[in-house]
Write a protein that holds these residues in place. Structure first.
Motif, short mmCIF file in Angstrom:
data_model
loop_
_atom_site.label_atom_id
_atom_site.label_comp_id
_atom_site.label_asym_id
_atom_site.label_seq_id
_atom_site.Cartn_x
_atom_site.Cartn_y
_atom_site.Cartn_z
N GLU A 1 1.03 17.13 -30.70
CA GLU A 1 1.11 17.50 -31.67
C GLU A 1 0.81 17.06 -32.60
O GLU A 1 0.99 15.39 -32.69
CB GLU A 1 2.26 18.72 -31.45
N TRP A 2 1.28 17.80 -33.78
CA TRP A 2 0.89 16.30 -35.45
C TRP A 2 2.93 16.45 -35.90
O TRP A 2 2.89 16.70 -36.07
CB TRP A 2 -0.20 17.35 -36.26
N LYS A 3 3.17 14.94 -36.09
CA LYS A 3 4.03 14.72 -36.50
C LYS A 3 4.12 13.50 -37.52
O LYS A 3 3.72 13.07 -38.58
CB LYS A 3 4.77 13.96 -35.56
N VAL B 1 -6.92 16.76 -47.01
CA VAL B 1 -6.39 17.18 -48.80
C VAL B 1 -4.63 18.01 -47.73
O VAL B 1 -3.93 18.05 -48.67
CB VAL B 1 -7.18 18.28 -48.73
N SER B 2 -4.76 18.36 -46.88
CA SER B 2 -3.78 19.30 -46.91
C SER B 2 -4.01 20.04 -45.40
O SER B 2 -4.86 19.53 -44.63
CB SER B 2 -3.61 19.89 -47.73
N GLU B 3 -2.63 21.43 -45.12
CA GLU B 3 -3.25 21.82 -43.90
C GLU B 3 -3.46 23.71 -44.43
O GLU B 3 -2.21 23.97 -45.24
CB GLU B 3 -1.57 21.29 -43.00
N ALA B 4 -3.70 24.17 -43.59
CA ALA B 4 -4.36 25.09 -43.54
C ALA B 4 -4.92 25.68 -43.00
O ALA B 4 -5.68 25.33 -41.59
CB ALA B 4 -5.23 25.08 -44.88
N HIS C 1 -9.70 26.34 -33.94
CA HIS C 1 -9.59 24.51 -33.60
C HIS C 1 -8.54 24.30 -34.12
O HIS C 1 -7.95 23.37 -35.42
CB HIS C 1 -10.37 24.64 -34.79
N ASP C 2 -7.39 25.27 -34.30
CA ASP C 2 -5.75 24.62 -34.08
C ASP C 2 -6.03 23.28 -33.79
O ASP C 2 -5.95 22.70 -32.79
CB ASP C 2 -5.10 25.90 -33.70
N GLY C 3 -5.00 22.73 -34.67
CA GLY C 3 -4.40 20.56 -35.08
C GLY C 3 -6.07 19.97 -34.80
O GLY C 3 -5.75 18.95 -34.98
N LEU D 1 -6.21 18.98 -41.85
CA LEU D 1 -5.36 20.08 -40.83
C LEU D 1 -5.73 21.29 -40.88
O LEU D 1 -5.54 21.80 -41.24
CB LEU D 1 -4.42 19.08 -41.15
N VAL D 2 -6.26 21.54 -39.29
CA VAL D 2 -6.38 23.07 -39.67
C VAL D 2 -4.92 23.65 -39.01
O VAL D 2 -4.60 23.02 -37.64
CB VAL D 2 -7.83 23.42 -38.03
N ALA D 3 -4.49 24.28 -39.40
CA ALA D 3 -2.92 24.41 -39.11
C ALA D 3 -2.95 26.23 -37.62
O ALA D 3 -4.43 26.46 -37.39
CB ALA D 3 -2.39 25.78 -39.96
N THR D 4 -1.71 25.69 -37.47
CA THR D 4 -1.61 26.99 -35.85
C THR D 4 -2.27 28.46 -36.38
O THR D 4 -1.53 28.57 -37.41
CB THR D 4 -0.39 27.19 -34.79
N GLY D 5 -2.79 28.96 -35.72
CA GLY D 5 -3.51 30.46 -36.49
C GLY D 5 -4.27 30.38 -37.07
O GLY D 5 -4.69 31.85 -37.85
#
Length: 126
Positions: free
Chosen positions: A113-115, A46-49, A75-77, A63-67
């Motif tokens: 990392e995600w690109k 759906v998105s990154e959050a 669960h970052d990344g 997608l679980v964002a950094t922080g």
């Protein structure tokens, strides 16, 4: 949130549970494998959050964002999959691809990392 189920024997890539001879309650293992496959097959996020959004429906993947905070902390990344009203997390493997529905961009997990692909085939940036 309940603790994730730990399986004694699982596949190397997606941690899908494997059955063993004489196993009781096989349906738990089979159902878990089917739910994970359903989440990851032609994966569209759906998105990154950084935190779990409200109003999430079963079948949605973020997608679980950094922080990350709240239920997503630590669960970052990872991919947060909403399955039967709970979060299930998938650790991405090298070469995994997802499609970000919010940005209409393909994403590739490479070098830890995600690109994102910004249009040109093979053009990924972190």
């Amino acid at each position: 949130m309940t603790d994730p189920i730990a399986f004694e024997s699982a596949t190397a890539r997606f941690d899908l549970p494997l059955l063993y001879s004489g196993q009781a309650q096989k349906e738990i293992f089979v159902n878990e494998a089917i739910l994970r496959i359903d989440s990851l097959l032609h994966c569209g996020i759906v998105s990154e959050a950084e935190a779990p959004p409200s109003g999430v429906e079963d079948g949605q993947i973020w997608l679980v964002a950094t922080g990350a905070t709240g239920e997503w902390a630590t669960h970052d990344g990872e991919l947060a999959c909403r399955i039967e009203g709970q979060w299930s997390f998938v650790i991405p493997g090298e070469g995994m691809r997802v499609f970000d529905l919010s940005t209409q961009a393909e994403m590739l997990f490479a070098s830890a990392e995600w690109k994102k692909n910004f249009g040109s085939p093979g053009t990924y940036r972190g």
